[in-house]
Enzyme design. Structure first.
Site, PDB file in Angstrom:
ATOM      1  N   ARG A 129       0.818  -1.218   0.000  1.00 21.45           N
ATOM      2  CA  ARG A 129       0.000   0.000   0.000  1.00 21.45           C
ATOM      3  C   ARG A 129       0.849   1.264   0.000  1.00 21.45           C
ATOM      4  NH1 ARG A 129      -4.908  -2.046   3.954  1.00 21.45           N
ATOM      5  NH2 ARG A 129      -6.122  -2.919   2.258  1.00 21.45           N
ATOM      6  N   LYS A 141     -20.432 -16.390   1.596  1.00 22.40           N
ATOM      7  CA  LYS A 141     -21.848 -16.264   1.942  1.00 22.40           C
ATOM      8  C   LYS A 141     -22.681 -15.474   0.934  1.00 22.40           C
ATOM      9  CE  LYS A 141     -21.313 -16.522   6.910  1.00 22.40           C
ATOM     10  NZ  LYS A 141     -21.330 -15.707   8.141  1.00 22.40           N
ATOM     11  N   GLY A 177     -11.259  -8.520  -1.131  1.00 25.18           N
ATOM     12  CA  GLY A 177      -9.956  -8.785  -0.532  1.00 25.18           C
ATOM     13  C   GLY A 177      -9.461 -10.202  -0.786  1.00 25.18           C
ATOM     14  N   GLY A 203     -13.465  -3.759   1.026  1.00 26.01           N
ATOM     15  CA  GLY A 203     -14.823  -3.294   1.349  1.00 26.01           C
ATOM     16  C   GLY A 203     -15.291  -2.215   0.397  1.00 26.01           C
TER      17      GLY A 203
END
Ligand code: ADP
Ligand code: MG
Length: 398
Positions: A41, A202, A355, A378
Site C-alpha cells: 500500500r 456467503k 480482498g 470493502g
C-alpha cells in the site's frame, strides 16, 4: 453516482500545501516490533506522491491504521510507515507527533515545496470516524488543496476521507482515478457481454452485489460457498456444505429474476467435496444436487469449470468477486485457478474486486494478467453494489 472526477492533473499544486489522504493501513508484525510485513500500500501511493513533489507541492500526508478508537495507541503509530516511505522515496519524511495538534500544525506551517510530512494516525482523533467538522476543518487549515488517494477508505464518511472536502478543493490521486475509470466504466458503460463471477463464502454478504449486477450484467456465474444455498433452495442435497437457510427464498427469487430479465445465470453442475473441512480431506466429485451426508462442497467441479471458462472466453468485460472454492487449501484451489487462467487468456477487461479474491489471484500467480485488481476490499464491494461512496462523491466533478 458520477465517476468523472477531477484529478491531481486538473489543479495547480505548484507552491501549494496539499493534504493527501493515503491508505497506509499496512499489516504490521504481531510482536509490536514496528516491522511492516507488506508495504504494497505504501508503494502504491508513490506515483501520486512523486507527482505532487515534482510539481512543487508541499505534501501533508495522512492515513488511518487499525482501529485505535479515538485514543493514542503507540503500537498503531504511523512512524514505521514514515520510515519505510522515506526509504522508498529516497528523501526525508517529516513525522508529526499528532494529527492536528501543535506539533503537526508547526511542522505543516514550516513545510516547503518539494517536502513531505506525515500526520499521526487520523484515528487517534475521536472525531475522525464521526466525521467531526471541527477536526476536518483543522486538517483542512494545514493545506490549500485536498487530494484523496485512499480508495480502501472511500466507502467511509470520515473527517479525513470526506469531511475535509467541505473546506478545500478536492480531487483524486492516480489510484482512485484508475479505480473510477475501470470499475466505474464497467458499471456505467461496460464493453459487452459483461460477465459477473460471484463467489466467496456467503450469499448474505453479496446480496447488494448480486442485486446490482443483475441489473447490468449479461451473464452471472455463481460459485464458492454461496452456490450451495442456491442448490439447497431448489431442493438439492448439499450434505455439510455452507448453507444460509434464511437466504434460500432470496436465492430462488434471484434465479427467477435473472430468467425474467434474460440474464444468463450459471450455477455449478458438479462439485468437488471433501469428507472434512480440511486441507488433506479425502475428496470426490459429485453432481451438485447429490452431495452425500457427511461431505462438504469445497470447490466447483471439472464440468462446471469447463462451462464457466467457456462463458468468459468471449466476454467484453469480466467482474470477479469471490473465489470459486476454499482456495486457501491447495487441493481445493483448482476451480479458482482455472477461472483465473481463463480470465488471463481472454481479451476482456478483467476486474478483480474483494480482498480474498485479490489475494487468490495474487497467490495463484495471475495478478499481472488482469486489467485491474482493486486496492479496496470493502470499498470495491460497495462500489459494485452501486452504492454512493462518500470519499468519491465529495470530489470535484470534471
Ligand atoms: P472476497 O473477500 O473476495 O469478497 P469472500 O470474503 O466473500 O470474498 O469469500 C472468500 C472466502 O470464501 C474464502 O476464505 C474461501 O475459503 C471461502 N469459500 C469459498 N468457497 C467456499 C466453500 N465451498 N465453502 C466454504 N468457504 C468457501
Ligand atoms: Mg473477504
Amino acid at each position: 453516482m458520477n465517476y468523472n472526477k477531477k484529478t491531481v492533473k486538473d489543479v495547480d499544486v505548484a507552491g501549494k500545501k496539499v493534504l493527501l489522504r493515503c491508505d497506509f493501513n499496512v499489516p504490521m508484525a504481531k510482536d509490536a516490533s514496528g516491522v511492516i510485513t507488506d508495504d504494497k500500500r505504501i508503494r502504491a501511493a508513490l506515483p501520486t506522491i512523486q507527482y505532487l513533489l515534482e510539481q512543487g507541492a508541499a505534501v501533508v500526508a495522512c492515513s488511518h491504521m487499525g482501529k485505535p478508537k479515538g485514543e493514542v495507541k503507540p503500537e498503531l503509530s504511523l512512524k514505521p510507515v514514515a520510515a519505510r516511505l522515506s526509504e522508498l522515496l529516497g528523501k526525508d519524511v517529516i513525522m508529526a507527533d499528532d494529527v492536528v495538534g501543535p506539533d503537526a500544525q508547526a511542522k505543516a506551517a514550516a513545510l516547503q515545496p518539494g517536502q513531505i510530512m506525515l500526520l499521526e494516525n487520523t484515528r487517534f482523533e475521536p472525531g475522525e470516524t464521526k466525521n467531526d467538522p471541527a477536526l476536518a476543518k483543522a486538517m483542512a487549515d494545514m493545506a490549500e488543496v485536498y487530494v484523496s488517494d485512499a480508495f480502501g477508505a472511500v466507502h467511509r464518511a470520515h473527517a479525513s476521507t470526506a469531511g475535509v472536502a467541505e473546506y478545500l478543493p478536492a480531487v483524486s490521486g492516480f489510484l482512485i482515478e484508475k479505480e473510477l475509470q475501470i470499475i466505474g466504466g464497467a458499471l456505467a458503460n461496460p464493453k459487452r457481454p459483461l460477465v459477473a463471477i460471484l463467489g466467496g463464502s456467503k450469499v448474505s454478504s453479496k446480496i447488494g452485489v448480486i442485486n446490482n449486477l443483475l441489473e447490468i450484467a449479461d451473464t452471472i456465474i455463481i460459485g464458492g460457498g454461496m452456490s450451495y444455498t442456491f442448490c439447497a433452495a431448489r431442493g438439492g442435497k448439499i450434505g455439510n456444505s455452507l448453507l444460509e437457510e434464511d437466504w434460500m427464498d432470496y436465492a430462488n427469487e434471484m434465479v427467477k429474476k435473472a430468467a425474467d430479465k434474460g440474464v444468463k445465470l450459471l450455477l455449478p453442475v458438479d462439485t468437488v467435496c471433501g469428507d472434512a473441512f480440511s486441507p488433506d480431506a479425502k475428496q470426490m466429485v459429485v453432481d451438485t444436487d447429490c452431495i452425500p451426508d457427511g461431505w462438504t462442497g469445497m470447490d466447483i467441479g471439472p464440468e462446471t469449470v469447463k462451462q464457466y471458462c467457456e462463458a468468459v472466453a468471449d466476454a467484453g468485460t469480466v467482474i470477479w468477486n469471490g473465489p470459486m472454492g476454499v482456495f486457501e487449501f491447495p487441493a481445493f484451489a483448482k476451480g479458482t485457478e482455472a477461472v483465473a487462467e481463463a480470465l488471463s487468456k481472454t481479451n476482456a477487461i478483467t476486474i478483480i474486486g474483494g480482498g480474498d479474491s485479490a489475494a487468490a489471484v495474487q497467490q495463484l500467480g495471475y495478478a499481472d494478467k488482469m486489467t485491474h485488481i482493486s486496492t479496496g476490499g470493502g470499498a470495491s464491494l460497495e462500489f459494485m453494489e452501486g452504492k454512493e461512496l462518500p470519499g468519491v462523491a465529495c470530489l470535484l466533478d470534471k
